[in-house]
Scaffold this active site. Structure first.
Site, PDB file in Angstrom:
ATOM      1  N   HIS A 129    -127.609 -35.789  24.891  1.00 12.44           N
ATOM      2  CA  HIS A 129    -128.536 -36.419  23.969  1.00 12.44           C
ATOM      3  C   HIS A 129    -129.975 -36.166  24.435  1.00 12.44           C
ATOM      4  CE1 HIS A 129    -124.816 -38.445  22.916  1.00 12.44           C
ATOM      5  NE2 HIS A 129    -125.401 -39.019  21.892  1.00 12.44           N
ATOM      6  N   ASP A 166    -124.235 -31.443  34.155  1.00  9.43           N
ATOM      7  CA  ASP A 166    -124.688 -32.601  34.913  1.00  9.43           C
ATOM      8  C   ASP A 166    -125.522 -32.050  36.046  1.00  9.43           C
ATOM      9  OD1 ASP A 166    -124.519 -35.564  34.984  1.00  9.43           O
ATOM     10  OD2 ASP A 166    -123.967 -35.162  37.057  1.00  9.43           O
TER      11      ASP A 166
END
Length: 224
Positions: free
Chosen positions: A22, A81
């Site tokens: 996001h 990540d």
């Protein structure tokens, strides 16, 4: 939880892929990286998918959580990540890099926190403050198969932060061998890839941690 496979797969990634983020800055970088391969990238945010709780203890585990959650769309998913690991802070903030910015993900506050923590430990601004960025990329397919690709870039931290390019901790990170921070570099300079060098197996064909991880992914899943 079972972690993603560290062994690259020869399975082809094509058509549409969901970028499990996001974060508009991260989405922009991933679209830039995927562009040369004709892959249609849509974000989890654009699809209205919720952000899963990141309960892993490593970058790889958290990337896998995000990628697997995004396969609910029915398309393969790609998750990153990443974070910054500061040597004098015992690797912190590490997997908690985003959380150091608080609920609003205020990275100006997060960078100030790093500066304050280093000063509190006696590592003043006149001292070497070394660290590195890590990126773990996980590709997950709806049938449960996934693969992990990782990249790192080493450097030092500067204060005050410099530059308005990039996102996150970029303005305070200066990669080895350069005078500019990631925040002062153009997108092309930061994560552009020398595809001739990448295809020949030359290292490193890119500067940023995310681009280096992506080169490994491209060699395995995009026909590089």
């Amino acid at each position: 939880m079972a972690g993603p496979s560290p062994a690259p797969t020869a399975r082809r990634l094509e058509g549409r892929v969901v970028i499990a983020t996001h974060n508009p800055g991260k989405l922009r970088e991933m679209r830039d990286l995927l562009g040369p391969f004709g892959v249609d990238a849509v974000s989890a945010g654009e699809l209205g998918l919720p952000e899963p709780e990141e309960t892993g203890t490593t970058f790889a585990e958290n990337a896998a959580i995000k990628a697997r959650a995004a396969t609910v769309s029915g398309w393969p998913a790609l998750a990153d990540d990443s974070g910054i690991c500061v040597d004098a802070l015992d690797g912190a903030p590490g997997i908690f890099s985003a959380r150091w910015g608080g609920p609003a993900k205020d990275f100006a506050a997060a960078m100030a926190r790093i500066d304050a923590e280093l000063s509190r430990r006696g590592i003043g601004r006149d001292r070497a403050r070394t660290g590195h960025f890590v990126s773990a990329l996980v590709v997950a397919w709806p049938d449960g198969e996934d693969a992990l690709f990782e990249g790192r870039v080493f450097g030092d931290l500067v204060w005050p932060p410099r530059g308005g390019q990039g996102f996150g901790y970029d303005p305070m990170f200066r990669p080895e061998g350069l005078a500019q921070t990631f925040g002062e570099l153009s997108a092309e300079a930061k994560h552009g890839i020398d595809w001739t060098k990448a295809a020949a197996g030359g290292e490193p064909p890119a500067l940023s941690h995310r681009a280096r991880a992506f080169v490994s992914l491209a060699r395995s899943c995009l026909g590089l």
